[in-house]
Write an enzyme that holds these catalytic residues in place. Structure first.
Site, PDB file in Angstrom:
ATOM      1  CD  GLU A 292      21.841 -34.435  -4.824  1.00  0.00           C
ATOM      2  OE1 GLU A 292      20.756 -35.048  -4.937  1.00  0.00           O
ATOM      3  OE2 GLU A 292      21.918 -33.253  -4.460  1.00  0.00           O
ATOM      4  CG  ASP A 296      19.952 -38.575  -6.036  1.00  0.00           C
ATOM      5  OD1 ASP A 296      19.031 -37.872  -5.576  1.00  0.00           O
ATOM      6  OD2 ASP A 296      20.849 -38.128  -6.766  1.00  0.00           O
ATOM      7  CB  SER A 491      18.311 -33.116  -4.602  1.00  0.00           C
ATOM      8  OG  SER A 491      19.288 -32.471  -5.361  1.00  0.00           O
ATOM      9  N   GLY A 552      -4.212 -24.517 -11.726  1.00  0.00           N
ATOM     10  CA  GLY A 552      -3.678 -25.025 -12.978  1.00  0.00           C
ATOM     11  C   GLY A 552      -2.162 -25.030 -12.967  1.00  0.00           C
ATOM     12  CG  ASP A 554       1.998 -23.108 -10.340  1.00  0.00           C
ATOM     13  OD1 ASP A 554       3.122 -23.506  -9.970  1.00  0.00           O
ATOM     14  OD2 ASP A 554       0.939 -23.508  -9.813  1.00  0.00           O
TER      15      ASP A 554
END
Length: 577
Positions: A292, A296, A491, A552, A554
């Site tokens: 993770e 990032d 992520s 559009g 959602d």
């Protein structure tokens, strides 16, 4: 959502029948009429009730005092964030925000008097975004003080223990002065937002890239797909913050291998800085590699070319109750003289794991940071309509947090190219706690009208809709522990969009203009920025097919996927700036 009641019900199969605990008589009742302040009806999943702790066990408490003018701060946030407002871009100083968020002297005095008359003398007033009264008390004293019974709970997967209660009360005449008490009814539950991880070969063993981007997403794929520039940023004041929680650590060696393979045009000494809070560390070595944290940092450093990236490692000594550093991270950023202009965070949990007051407390800190000009960007979650992770047993849709907070930007997930399609894990839906903000009413209303009665009663149709936008989140290539890894999850989409925002900010700073700050009013006022995602997989969960991508907005891909050049144009810049 039917979770908060006046009595505590503890139902555990291992304990036999449910135990109904009425509010206990206490010394506090002799002085005040008490009112239940927060409660939850069940122990969160994976937690097991052990029983009462030793009565002399000390617990560290933080009472968050009510802000003097929360509504005033919200108005100030929208004034500086809505395009066309005369105050647009005139972000507030820390002193200006504090004038709204600080507690009144009356609140401090009233709560202090209640505590001292009940024998609490080791009081400390702490001011961050909000004001807190901090003290320690033995369990038996806390039971009397809050008219409750604290218990010891164990988190089965980790073995970690926590002293919590399922209900507590405060004096009725202090309800308007106290927002929330930590730690009480919330439990440690944050998780990274990656639906799956698959391992490939070691980075040195792979010779060719997927030039078509049909199977693997790399920085080059994203640059071509979203028109992201490769030219370096020029403004040293421009920064991205990337928090790391629950012992996910970012590796310098993995970043270097990633850049050598996927961004060889960048300087060989490109890296990130590290700051630590709550006893955090950032140890190096393959055994410490956290996918993770590496994801990032690699997709901010490696995509926001030349923008300074800071990895903030939050340790175990957090002071925010159940939020595992969520609150501590943003309070840390808030108290900087010049905070990073963008924060990208890839952790979350189900909204109901926090009580409404706790969720509001954290969401209001996001509001304060947004008022100071910080863009807060989060992956929407990886459980479809069942929240942060897939759950097919839920009987109503579970919105993810902080996606439902109206003061952050929530990013859903797509896969494939030409065309991009919605992913089945992209969390989305409607908050059960936060009302729909005006900035998205025009975009969300058509979706609900077309949905009609489908899923009626399974979600809060008047709640804040999320995600706001989407980006690639399938088979995103990173390197962790020296191995090539492919990540599925929002992520991925969060840092991708955060990098684009940081690059726009760089051009704005260079032109002498204010940074974007709180993004959502700008985004919903400039829907031409996005490629509308109208097909793909529904975000199934809770035993249903979930929502579909449609024309559009959602609740799976939001407004669509962003284009950098169109973002520049909407911000009043050209590609030549």
């Amino acid at each position: 959502m039917g979770l908060f009641h006046q009595k505590v019900v503890i139902c555990l199969a291992t304990l036999g029948p449910c135990l109904l605990r009425n509010v206990r008589a206490s010394s506090a009742l002799r002085h005040h009429s008490m009112a239940v302040h927060e409660s939850r009806s069940e122990v969160p999943v994976h937690y097991i009730l052990e029983g009462p702790p030793h009565p002399e066990t000390l617990v560290d408490f933080r009472i968050a005092l009510t802000s003097m003018d929360r509504n005033g701060l919200e108005k100030a946030l929208y004034d500086v964030s809505v395009p066309g407002n005369p105050l647009y871009g005139k972000h507030l100083s820390i002193e200006e925000v504090n004038s709204y968020t600080s507690a009144s002297a009356h609140s401090v005095t009233a709560v202090t008097e209640w505590l001292t008359e009940n024998g609490i003398t080791n009081l400390k007033l702490e001011s961050t975004v909000h004001d807190y009264l901090i003290f320690s008390a033995p369990v038996d004293v806390a039971n009397d003080l809050f008219d409750t019974e604290f218990h010891s709970f164990v988190h089965a997967p980790s073995g970690k223990r926590a002293i919590r209660t399922l209900q507590y009360s405060i004096p009725r005449d202090l309800v308007s002065h106290i927002n929330v008490v930590h730690p009480t009814t919330s439990f440690d539950l944050a998780k990274p937002l990656s639906a799956s991880v698959s391992y490939g070969k070691r980075s040195s063993e792979i010779s060719s890239l997927d030039a078509s981007c049909s199977n693997t997403i790399t920085p080059q794929c994203l640059q071509e797909l979203y028109d992201i520039p490769t030219t370096p940023a020029t403004q040293p004041s421009n920064r991205i913050a990337v928090p790391g929680l629950i012992e996910y650590w970012a590796q310098y060696a993995d970043l270097q291998a990633f850049l050598e393979r996927l961004r060889p045009d960048m300087p060989s000494n490109t890296t990130f800085s590290v700051e630590t809070i709550d006893g955090g560390t950032n140890p190096q070595g393959p055994e410490y590699a956290g996918y993770e944290a590496n994801l990032d940092t690699q997709y901010t450093v490696g995509l926001a070319t030349g923008v300074n990236t800071t990895f903030i490692s939050a340790g175990p000594n957090n002071t925010d109750g159940s939020a595992l550093g969520f609150l501590d991270v943003v309070e840390y950023l808030y108290n900087m003289t010049d905070p990073p202009q963008v924060m990208s965070m890839s952790y979350g949990f189900e909204e109901w794991w926090l009580t409404p007051s706790q969720a509001q407390q954290l969401c209001d800190v996001y509001m304060a940071l947004g008022a100071r000009g910080v863009s807060l960007i989060f992956g929407s979650g990886d459980g479809g309509v069942s929240g942060a992770e897939r759950n097919d047993t839920c009987t109503e849709f579970l919105p993810a947090f902080p996606g439902g907070c109206p003061y952050i930007t929530s990013v859903g997930g797509t896969y494939s190219i030409n065309p991009e399609l919605s992913t089945n894990f992209s969390s989305g839906g409607f908050s059960g706690y936060f009302a729909r903000p005006s900035y998205q009413e025009q975009a969300v209303a058509p979706f609900l009208e077309n949905l009609g009665s489908t899923y009626a009663g399974l979600f809060n149709a008047s709640g804040r809709g999320f995600p706001d936008i989407a980006a690639q989140s399938h088979n995103v290539e990173i390197i962790t522990g020296g191995e090539t890894v492919y990540i599925n999850g929002t992520s991925c989409s969060g840092p991708i969009f955060a990098s684009m925002v940081a690059l726009v900010n760089d051009r704005l700073i260079a032109a002498g203009k204010p940074v974007l700050g709180f993004l959502n009013p700008f985004l919903y006022n400039n829907t031409q920025i996005f490629t509308d995602i109208t097909a793909g997989l529904p975000n199934a969960g809770c035993g249903t097919g979930g929502f579909n991508a449609t024309t559009g907005w959602d609740p799976i891909t939001g407004l669509g996927t962003p284009n950098f050049l169109k973002m520049l144009e909407a911000a009043g810049l050209s590609n030549d700036d």
